[in-house]
Enzyme design. Structure first.
Site, PDB file in Angstrom:
ATOM      1  CB  SER A 180     -48.100  -1.515-120.370  1.00 13.38           C
ATOM      2  OG  SER A 180     -47.954  -1.705-121.765  1.00 13.38           O
ATOM      3  CE1 TYR A 200     -48.216   3.958-121.298  1.00 18.25           C
ATOM      4  CE2 TYR A 200     -47.218   2.093-122.416  1.00 18.25           C
ATOM      5  CZ  TYR A 200     -48.262   2.636-121.709  1.00 18.25           C
ATOM      6  OH  TYR A 200     -49.349   1.862-121.394  1.00 18.25           O
TER       7      TYR A 200
END
Length: 250
Positions: free
Chosen positions: A141, A154
């Protein structure tokens, strides 16, 4: 076809980015195994690929658990007859303020997004070592580079995913195994839907920071994923390819 006759497993391919990559690989000539925690999602992806005249199989797996990963690998190898490409795209992204993250939620995110890469990558690499090489792509990401509110677990998992990729390279390059990270920016997927009030609020907040003026779609990730899997990237390993519309350029 840049992936003609290649044999691939894509985790998290029951929806979103994993599904788009699986379809893109099939169109480039690969035979794909769709692995997902949702068997229904995996079968939907496989059915849509077969409807285009390509080859796909569906397998259910929860990447948090070694026994399930090993079963997935056994079944996939049996169906494929080998493995050339492993794409680790399974992931979850709950939105919770740091002070409210429970230990259970922390473990679920880290186990899925980071431990899952370890288990799948290790299982794939053990086969690839024997077979003489292969390609592993870890979907990370843009949040492996920067943080955003309400997602500490996350960003921790994705920062770890970036570094496990580098660690794998150091140990596995000698076996002709290439490992790279594909790092999407904000993307409209079932995991991060933008057609909800919460999603629209995130969209409005982030939009001014994306030079290309829009959020990503799953299909935007396919070109980079094909490149990293193909012979065109034969001297690329340990890299992070950002597909974020320029977000991190600001």
């Amino acid at each position: 076809m840049r992936l003609k006759s290649r044999k691939c497993i894509i985790t998290g391919a029951g929806s979103g980015i994993g599904r788009a990559i699986a379809k893109g690989y099939a169109r480039e000539g690969a035979t794909v195994v769709i692995a997902d925690a949702s068997l229904r999602g995996a079968e939907e992806t496989a059915t849509s690929i077969r409807a285009e005249g390509f080859i796909a199989e569906a397998i259910t797996v929860d990447v948090r658990f070694r026994d399930q990963v090993e079963h997935m690998m056994f079944c996939a190898l049996e169906r494929l007859g080998g493995l050339d490409i492993m794409v680790c795209a399974a992931g979850i992204s709950p939105v919770t303020h740091f002070l409210d993250i429970s230990e259970e939620e922390w473990d679920r995110v880290i186990d899925t997004n980071l431990k899952g890469l370890f288990l799948c990558g290790q299982a794939a690499a053990r086969h690839m070592k024997t077979a003489g090489g292969g390609v592993i792509i870890n979907v990370t990401s843009q949040l492996s580079e920067v943080a955003q509110p309400k997602c500490t677990h996350y960003v921790a998992s994705k920062g770890g995913a970036k570094m496990i990729t580098k660690g794998m390279v150091v140990d596995l390059a000698q076996y002709n195994i290439r490992i790279n990270s594909l790092a999407p920016g904000l993307t409209n997927t079932p995991m991060n839907p933008l057609d909800t009030p919460e999603g629209m609020a995130e969209y409005v907040k982030v939009m001014p920071h994306i030079p290309m003026g829009r959020v990503g779609q799953p299909e935007d990730m396919v070109g980079a994923a094909v490149f990293l899997a193909s012979d065109e990237s034969s001297y690329v390993t340990g890299a992070t390819v950002l597909v974020d519309g320029g977000y991190l350029a600001l």
